[in-house]
Design an enzyme around this catalytic site. Structure first.
Site, PDB file in Angstrom:
ATOM      1  N   ASN A 146       0.926  -1.247  -0.077  1.00 41.18           N
ATOM      2  CA  ASN A 146       0.121  -0.087   0.055  1.00 41.18           C
ATOM      3  C   ASN A 146       0.735   1.166  -0.021  1.00 41.18           C
ATOM      4  O   ASN A 146       0.341   2.599  -0.381  1.00 41.18           O
ATOM      5  CB  ASN A 146      -1.093   0.064   1.229  1.00 41.18           C
TER       6      ASN A 146
ATOM      7  N   CYS B 152     -11.043  -5.404  -4.889  1.00 40.40           N
ATOM      8  CA  CYS B 152     -11.899  -6.325  -4.235  1.00 40.40           C
ATOM      9  C   CYS B 152     -13.475  -5.915  -4.195  1.00 40.40           C
ATOM     10  O   CYS B 152     -13.696  -4.737  -4.177  1.00 40.40           O
ATOM     11  CB  CYS B 152     -11.389  -6.192  -2.754  1.00 40.40           C
TER      12      CYS B 152
ATOM     13  N   ARG C 141      -2.568 -10.953  -4.739  1.00 45.61           N
ATOM     14  CA  ARG C 141      -2.409  -9.633  -4.841  1.00 45.61           C
ATOM     15  C   ARG C 141      -1.710  -8.649  -3.454  1.00 45.61           C
ATOM     16  O   ARG C 141      -1.171  -7.717  -3.948  1.00 45.61           O
ATOM     17  CB  ARG C 141      -3.986  -8.810  -4.659  1.00 45.61           C
TER      18      ARG C 141
END
Length: 420
Positions: free
Chosen positions: A23, A119, A400
């Site tokens: 992230n 998602c 992912r």
């Protein structure tokens, strides 16, 4: 399609080294669009979302190389003409792809970016991203699943208050304002550690950025950027995941390569639950924890408890002696793992935006389906704690955001393997 097979009831012991943050890496890669000079990014996690972002930058013409062994990315875009279109085929699996909108628009005065995928945990609209860019001087329309943005004279700094706290919109605004003319003041910003890491990267490139309050940032834009070397921060969600794994089934699990001061909220809640932790500056040792206590948690923007650890801590709550509660305040569809956990013997009820976890319950192996990135790893944790064998389908979600998850767990004596 690949599956994970987990045989439970193995006591975890050993050492796990945490990877760089997915992230944090994604917005840093997006920000590289602003700079023509050499960039080197270290401690990059080899996960699907990062590989997709690298492919996206290659698609728009970036001279980018990813050394998978050394976990380094090299970028040098001097004399490179970049495209300003980010297509659906590269954004359909990755929510973070929309972060290229700000830098493309800011540097090239136009951008065409697909509405993102990712998602299935709620709508996560891009409204706040577009609100901020409009304030900076962009004209924007949405047509045929794409965002079309342009600014004839370039973006200009403004005073902007985000309508609500949004990590992605803060990142887009921060990157766009870094190349805009003049000074931008952003307020009501997200202040996640990953945003602090992005801020550090932009500063190294030569942008003058200052946090002037908990959620306020001052950015003096610059188009005269410098060569940059940056090391990505550790992945705090991966850290929390493995610490919870140790609390569930651990004997003595050491989690290395972290900054524990960033994990204050997670550590305090786990200690409240009765998890035995030895906390040092850059590592945590998780010891066998038998008497787990129920707690109530609200997911919140940082420094609150992260929504990305909600599914994982729910598995630990099934071990607690009493009723635990989680109120999900970030995404409206983030309890999709609950039916799968209930299939494994959990007793969890959902009421609106809250879930109630009744414990203690002994989990049993079952065949289950991953619905999103964090839900998939919660099922791995459940499998580690369960009797018998658990089969987890659709593990591409897991890839992912987790680097070598099975390898790291196997080194700590877990019985887990992948099967086609």
């Amino acid at each position: 399609m690949e599956k994970l097979i987990v045989k439970g009831k193995k006591k975890l012991s050993g050492v796990i080294r945490i990877s760089g943050s997915k992230n944090a890496t994604l917005p840093i890669l997006a920000a590289s669009i602003l700079n023509k000079n050499k960039i080197e990014i270290n401690r990059v996690p080899v996960v699907k979302d990062v590989i997709t972002m690298v492919e996206l930058l290659k698609h728009i013409g970036s001279n980018i190389k990813f050394d998978l062994k050394k976990k380094k990315i090299f970028i040098h875009n001097e004399n490179r003409k970049l495209k300003t279109t980010a297509p659906y085929k590269l954004l359909k699996t990755m929510r973070a792809g929309v972060i290229v909108l700000g830098p493309l628009l800011s540097r090239f005065k136009k951008a065409k970016v697909s509405l993102p995928g990712g998602c299935a945990i709620g709508s996560r609209p891009v409204d706040i991203h577009l609100f901020v860019l409009k304030k900076l001087g962009a004209k924007i329309k949405i047509k045929n699943g794409y965002i079309f943005a342009e600014t004839k004279k370039g973006l200009v700094g403004k005073r902007i208050r985000l309508p609500s706290i949004s990590v992605g919109a803060t990142e887009n605004a921060l990157i766009a304002a870094s190349y805009a003319r003049g000074t931008t003041y952003l307020s009501n910003c997200a202040c996640e550690p990953e945003i602090q890491d992005l801020t550090n990267f932009l500063k190294k490139m030569g942008v003058k950025i200052k946090w002037i309050g908990n959620r306020k940032i001052k950015i003096l834009g610059s188009q005269n950027l410098k060569p940059t070397i940056h090391k990505v921060m550790f992945d705090r969600i991966e850290s929390g995941t493995f610490i919870i794994a140790g609390a569930l089934t651990g004997k003595r699990l050491k989690v290395l390569g972290i900054e524990t001061k960033i994990l204050k909220k997670e550590i305090s809640i786990l200690k409240k639950m009765g998890v035995k932790l030895k906390v040092n500056k850059n590592d945590i040792i998780v010891l066998s924890s038998k008497n787990i206590k129920p707690v109530s948690i609200n997911t919140q923007p940082y420094p609150g408890f992260p929504t990305d650890l909600q599914a994982q801590i729910m598995v630990l709550m099934t071990r607690a002696n009493g009723i635990s509660k989680i109120k999900e305040n970030i995404f409206e569809k983030r309890f999709m793992h609950v039916p799968e956990l209930n299939r494994m013997g959990a007793k969890i009820k959902i009421l609106g935006d809250s879930s109630f976890i009744y414990g203690p319950q002994q989990l049993n192996g079952a065949e289950v389906m991953a619905t999103d990135l964090r839900a998939s790893v919660s099922l791995v944790l459940a499998g580690l704690a369960a009797e018998d064998r658990t089969i987890i389908n659709r593990v591409y979600h897991l890839d992912r955001g987790y680097e070598k998850l099975e390898t790291k767990l196997r080194k700590c004596r877990a019985n887990i393997f992948r099967k086609n």
